[in-house]
Write a protein that holds these residues in place. Structure first.
Motif, PDB file in Angstrom:
ATOM      1  N   LEU A  62      -3.723 -54.754  32.209  1.00 21.70           N
ATOM      2  CA  LEU A  62      -3.620 -55.193  33.441  1.00 21.70           C
ATOM      3  C   LEU A  62      -2.843 -55.891  34.376  1.00 21.70           C
ATOM      4  CD1 LEU A  62      -6.921 -54.458  34.353  1.00 21.70           C
ATOM      5  CD2 LEU A  62      -5.261 -53.279  34.577  1.00 21.70           C
ATOM      6  N   LEU A  63      -2.555 -57.375  33.864  1.00 16.53           N
ATOM      7  CA  LEU A  63      -1.719 -58.310  34.191  1.00 16.53           C
ATOM      8  C   LEU A  63       0.058 -58.323  34.248  1.00 16.53           C
ATOM      9  CD1 LEU A  63      -2.769 -61.630  31.754  1.00 16.53           C
ATOM     10  CD2 LEU A  63      -3.077 -61.292  34.660  1.00 16.53           C
ATOM     11  N   GLY A  64       0.811 -56.854  33.285  1.00 15.70           N
ATOM     12  CA  GLY A  64       1.455 -56.836  33.451  1.00 15.70           C
ATOM     13  C   GLY A  64       1.960 -55.543  34.613  1.00 15.70           C
ATOM     14  N   GLY A  65       0.753 -54.768  34.318  1.00 13.24           N
ATOM     15  CA  GLY A  65       0.701 -53.913  35.946  1.00 13.24           C
ATOM     16  C   GLY A  65       0.768 -54.782  37.280  1.00 13.24           C
ATOM     17  N   ALA A  66       0.367 -55.740  37.782  1.00 13.09           N
ATOM     18  CA  ALA A  66       0.123 -56.219  38.882  1.00 13.09           C
ATOM     19  C   ALA A  66       1.891 -57.483  38.544  1.00 13.09           C
ATOM     20  CB  ALA A  66      -0.457 -57.709  38.263  1.00 13.09           C
ATOM     21  N   TRP A  67       2.713 -58.067  37.691  1.00 12.03           N
ATOM     22  CA  TRP A  67       3.590 -58.157  37.474  1.00 12.03           C
ATOM     23  C   TRP A  67       4.464 -56.891  38.481  1.00 12.03           C
ATOM     24  CZ3 TRP A  67       6.663 -61.255  39.049  1.00 12.03           C
ATOM     25  CH2 TRP A  67       8.413 -61.991  38.773  1.00 12.03           C
ATOM     26  N   THR A  68       4.608 -55.799  37.456  1.00 14.89           N
ATOM     27  CA  THR A  68       4.849 -54.691  38.429  1.00 14.89           C
ATOM     28  C   THR A  68       5.307 -54.138  39.704  1.00 14.89           C
ATOM     29  OG1 THR A  68       4.927 -53.644  35.907  1.00 14.89           O
ATOM     30  CG2 THR A  68       5.733 -52.469  37.934  1.00 14.89           C
ATOM     31  N   MET A  69       3.457 -54.561  40.505  1.00 16.90           N
ATOM     32  CA  MET A  69       3.286 -54.218  41.410  1.00 16.90           C
ATOM     33  C   MET A  69       3.948 -55.309  42.213  1.00 16.90           C
ATOM     34  SD  MET A  69      -0.267 -52.601  42.175  1.00 16.90           S
ATOM     35  CE  MET A  69      -0.980 -54.018  41.082  1.00 16.90           C
ATOM     36  N   LEU A  70       3.990 -56.658  42.004  1.00 16.51           N
ATOM     37  CA  LEU A  70       4.937 -57.598  42.601  1.00 16.51           C
ATOM     38  C   LEU A  70       6.530 -56.993  43.536  1.00 16.51           C
ATOM     39  CD1 LEU A  70       3.038 -60.447  40.948  1.00 16.51           C
ATOM     40  CD2 LEU A  70       3.037 -59.784  43.348  1.00 16.51           C
ATOM     41  N   ARG A  71       6.786 -56.832  41.620  1.00 20.58           N
ATOM     42  CA  ARG A  71       8.510 -56.509  41.681  1.00 20.58           C
ATOM     43  C   ARG A  71       8.377 -55.196  42.743  1.00 20.58           C
ATOM     44  NH1 ARG A  71      10.170 -56.761  36.093  1.00 20.58           N
ATOM     45  NH2 ARG A  71       7.914 -55.796  35.554  1.00 20.58           N
ATOM     46  N   ILE A  72       7.638 -54.547  42.316  1.00 21.34           N
ATOM     47  CA  ILE A  72       7.781 -53.176  43.380  1.00 21.34           C
ATOM     48  C   ILE A  72       7.733 -53.847  44.664  1.00 21.34           C
ATOM     49  CG2 ILE A  72       6.648 -50.965  43.819  1.00 21.34           C
ATOM     50  CD1 ILE A  72       6.983 -50.573  41.387  1.00 21.34           C
ATOM     51  N   PHE A  73       7.704 -54.382  44.919  1.00 22.66           N
ATOM     52  CA  PHE A  73       6.528 -54.344  46.789  1.00 22.66           C
ATOM     53  C   PHE A  73       7.514 -55.136  47.062  1.00 22.66           C
ATOM     54  CE2 PHE A  73       2.209 -55.131  46.529  1.00 22.66           C
ATOM     55  CZ  PHE A  73       1.566 -53.049  46.106  1.00 22.66           C
ATOM     56  N   ALA A  74       8.053 -56.038  46.737  1.00 24.43           N
ATOM     57  CA  ALA A  74       9.099 -57.638  47.234  1.00 24.43           C
ATOM     58  C   ALA A  74      10.535 -56.022  47.293  1.00 24.43           C
ATOM     59  CB  ALA A  74       9.803 -58.252  45.120  1.00 24.43           C
ATOM     60  N   ILE A  75      10.782 -55.086  46.261  1.00 22.38           N
ATOM     61  CA  ILE A  75      11.933 -54.449  47.084  1.00 22.38           C
ATOM     62  C   ILE A  75      11.149 -53.484  48.208  1.00 22.38           C
ATOM     63  CG2 ILE A  75      12.852 -52.821  46.039  1.00 22.38           C
ATOM     64  CD1 ILE A  75      13.435 -53.325  43.096  1.00 22.38           C
ATOM     65  N   GLN A  76      10.193 -52.900  48.482  1.00 16.04           N
ATOM     66  CA  GLN A  76       9.922 -52.453  48.881  1.00 16.04           C
ATOM     67  C   GLN A  76      10.004 -52.589  50.466  1.00 16.04           C
ATOM     68  OE1 GLN A  76       5.911 -50.553  48.498  1.00 16.04           O
ATOM     69  NE2 GLN A  76       5.577 -49.587  50.489  1.00 16.04           N
ATOM     70  N   TYR A  77       9.043 -53.969  50.655  1.00 15.69           N
ATOM     71  CA  TYR A  77       8.655 -54.726  52.378  1.00 15.69           C
ATOM     72  C   TYR A  77       9.527 -56.091  51.893  1.00 15.69           C
ATOM     73  CZ  TYR A  77       4.253 -52.954  51.602  1.00 15.69           C
ATOM     74  OH  TYR A  77       2.717 -51.829  51.750  1.00 15.69           O
ATOM     75  N   GLY A  78      10.544 -55.720  51.285  1.00 13.71           N
ATOM     76  CA  GLY A  78      12.377 -56.632  51.552  1.00 13.71           C
ATOM     77  C   GLY A  78      13.125 -55.832  52.459  1.00 13.71           C
ATOM     78  N   VAL A  79      12.990 -54.321  52.037  1.00 14.08           N
ATOM     79  CA  VAL A  79      13.690 -53.264  53.029  1.00 14.08           C
ATOM     80  C   VAL A  79      13.359 -53.186  53.744  1.00 14.08           C
ATOM     81  CG1 VAL A  79      13.916 -51.063  52.663  1.00 14.08           C
ATOM     82  CG2 VAL A  79      14.694 -52.037  50.778  1.00 14.08           C
ATOM     83  N   LEU A  80      12.037 -53.444  54.878  1.00 17.30           N
ATOM     84  CA  LEU A  80      11.478 -53.204  55.456  1.00 17.30           C
ATOM     85  C   LEU A  80      11.546 -54.053  56.555  1.00 17.30           C
ATOM     86  CD1 LEU A  80       9.707 -51.544  57.335  1.00 17.30           C
ATOM     87  CD2 LEU A  80       7.563 -52.707  56.574  1.00 17.30           C
ATOM     88  N   ILE A  81      11.184 -54.923  56.327  1.00 16.35           N
ATOM     89  CA  ILE A  81      11.539 -56.665  56.564  1.00 16.35           C
ATOM     90  C   ILE A  81      12.870 -57.569  57.344  1.00 16.35           C
ATOM     91  CG2 ILE A  81      10.632 -59.346  57.275  1.00 16.35           C
ATOM     92  CD1 ILE A  81       8.553 -58.487  54.852  1.00 16.35           C
ATOM     93  N   GLY A  82      13.955 -56.570  55.962  1.00 17.87           N
ATOM     94  CA  GLY A  82      15.307 -56.735  56.572  1.00 17.87           C
ATOM     95  C   GLY A  82      15.851 -55.985  57.599  1.00 17.87           C
ATOM     96  N   LEU A  83      15.395 -54.851  58.247  1.00 20.35           N
ATOM     97  CA  LEU A  83      15.039 -53.644  58.723  1.00 20.35           C
ATOM     98  C   LEU A  83      15.179 -53.598  59.731  1.00 20.35           C
ATOM     99  CD1 LEU A  83      15.545 -50.713  56.496  1.00 20.35           C
ATOM    100  CD2 LEU A  83      17.854 -51.479  57.554  1.00 20.35           C
ATOM    101  N   ALA A  84      14.171 -54.385  59.849  1.00 19.59           N
ATOM    102  CA  ALA A  84      13.180 -55.109  61.041  1.00 19.59           C
ATOM    103  C   ALA A  84      13.480 -55.642  62.166  1.00 19.59           C
ATOM    104  CB  ALA A  84      11.382 -54.952  60.766  1.00 19.59           C
ATOM    105  N   ALA A  85      14.314 -57.069  60.500  1.00 23.24           N
ATOM    106  CA  ALA A  85      14.289 -58.164  61.584  1.00 23.24           C
ATOM    107  C   ALA A  85      15.887 -57.693  62.070  1.00 23.24           C
ATOM    108  CB  ALA A  85      14.707 -59.010  60.647  1.00 23.24           C
ATOM    109  N   LEU A  86      16.564 -56.301  61.369  1.00 19.23           N
ATOM    110  CA  LEU A  86      17.762 -56.306  62.287  1.00 19.23           C
ATOM    111  C   LEU A  86      18.062 -55.215  63.353  1.00 19.23           C
ATOM    112  CD1 LEU A  86      21.809 -55.575  61.871  1.00 19.23           C
ATOM    113  CD2 LEU A  86      20.680 -53.216  60.279  1.00 19.23           C
ATOM    114  N   PHE A  87      16.906 -54.687  63.538  1.00 16.78           N
ATOM    115  CA  PHE A  87      16.840 -53.858  64.371  1.00 16.78           C
ATOM    116  C   PHE A  87      16.574 -55.164  65.865  1.00 16.78           C
ATOM    117  CE2 PHE A  87      17.300 -50.147  62.435  1.00 16.78           C
ATOM    118  CZ  PHE A  87      17.583 -48.997  63.274  1.00 16.78           C
ATOM    119  N   GLY A  88      15.166 -55.754  65.328  1.00 19.70           N
ATOM    120  CA  GLY A  88      14.636 -56.448  65.975  1.00 19.70           C
ATOM    121  C   GLY A  88      15.738 -57.408  66.430  1.00 19.70           C
ATOM    122  N   LEU A  89      16.649 -58.194  65.525  1.00 18.37           N
ATOM    123  CA  LEU A  89      17.527 -58.943  66.651  1.00 18.37           C
ATOM    124  C   LEU A  89      18.966 -58.056  68.273  1.00 18.37           C
ATOM    125  CD1 LEU A  89      19.255 -61.299  63.447  1.00 18.37           C
ATOM    126  CD2 LEU A  89      17.971 -61.953  65.401  1.00 18.37           C
TER     127      LEU A  89
END
Length: 344
Positions: A62-89
């Motif tokens: 479960l600790l390994g799974g938590a670390w995997t999810m953290l990295r996936i979330f970083a990519i998933q929401y990094g893409v979203l926040i980056g694009l939202a910031a671009l469109f917002g600007l």
């Protein structure tokens, strides 16, 4: 014109066909890109969710799974926040208010009260399903539910669920769906329509519950109730933080003991605060059941058209998506954000 009951909408919103089209297309493109990034990222990291839960016949990690999810979330929401910031600007949607990230019209205590009430009452159907599945099962568990039901409630268990259920997920999903998507759609369609346009896809993306099993049907209905309620609460208060708290309470694990406590507290809150709760429900119904809510389907037209094109010409789906992205960026230059503050 801004409704006196709505705290999260721009004062100068007007409904026009092309901006509504552009708004719906932007939300779907950005969240679609984010979801696609998450799917691709799942192959980059180990252990996978199934391996972490021991579904592949291996020992749980479960600790390994938590670390995997953290990295996936970083990519998933990094893409979203980056694009939202671009469109917002590009469009001028830059303030914290336009993403419901401030306190809205609530005090800190008010945020806590709204959040607790949302989690206990709107989350009661979901809590009831988990409670019944523990004491009197009426359907099948998802593989995740079944695996976690057998796991000891130790530090590894709580770390895994903090990342993947009641801790990080509520914050990320509320920033995405109620902060970005709902706020974007309130620029171009009526509040009830914005609720419908953003809440239904949020519920449908919980594909792990897509089944004819009674427990899964009940869970899907409970997710829809929570989705609609959190969107309404964000519009009413002007802030996502009650929704984050309510979402976290809803996602909290509920076995026979914890589920009974949560359901008991929900009944107590209903009894003590029945009048203000009934008043809020009346306002929600008045807001949602209007002809203007049908504007949500207007915003769906370009989304459906894009999906049909991509399915018809699958070999060129990437180019169709890229063209839609460029068109949406171009429309952003023409139709500026209704959240944009005009100079004094």
């Amino acid at each position: 014109m801004t409704s006196p009951h709505i705290a999260f909408e721009p004062a100068n919103r007007t409904f026009r066909i092309v901006p509504a089209f552009a708004g719906g297309l932007e939300v779907v493109l950005l969240i679609g890109a984010s979801t696609g990034a998450a799917i691709m990222a799942q192959s980059l990291f180990t252990p996978s969710l199934g391996e972490a839960l021991g579904l592949a016949g291996n020992e749980q990690n479960l600790l390994g799974g938590a670390w995997t999810m953290l990295r996936i979330f970083a990519i998933q929401y990094g893409v979203l926040i980056g694009l939202a910031a671009l469109f917002g600007l590009l469009r001028g949607r830059r303030s914290l208010k336009s993403h419901a990230l401030g306190k809205g019209n609530l005090s800190t205590l008010g945020i806590l009260k709204w959040g607790a009430a949302l989690g206990l009452i709107a989350g009661a159907p979901a809590t009831l399903v988990l409670f019944l599945q523990d004491v009197a099962p009426f359907g099948q568990d998802t593989p995740v539910w079944a695996a976690l039901r057998e796991a000891p409630w130790d530090m590894r268990f709580w770390t895994f669920l903090f990342v993947g259920s009641f801790g990080l997920v509520p914050l990320l999903e509320e920033v995405t769906w109620r902060g970005y998507a709902l706020g974007r759609m309130t620029e171009v369609i009526a509040p009830g329509a914005a609720i419908l346009f953003t809440s239904v896809p949020f519920a449908l993306l919980h594909v792990q519950y897509a089944s004819t099993d009674p427990a899964m049907i009940a869970t899907s209905i409970s997710v829809m109730i929570v989705s609609l309620t959190l969107a309404f609460a964000t519009l009413r208060t002007g802030t996502i933080w009650p929704a984050v708290i309510g979402h976290a309470i809803t996602n909290f694990p509920a076995d026979s003991w914890l589920g009974a406590v949560q359901l008991g507290l929900a009944v107590l809150v209903l009894i003590v605060f029945i009048r203000p709760i009934a008043s809020e429900v009346g306002k929600w119904l008045a807001l949602f059941f209007r002809w203007t809510t049908l504007q949500a389907f207007v915003a769906l037209v370009p989304v459906i058209a894009l999906a049909v094109l991509a399915m018809t010409f699958q070999a060129n789906a990437m180019w169709i998506g890229l063209a839609a992205f460029v068109v949406t960026l171009g429309l952003g230059l023409i139709y500026r954000s209704a959240w944009r503050h005009k100079p004094a």
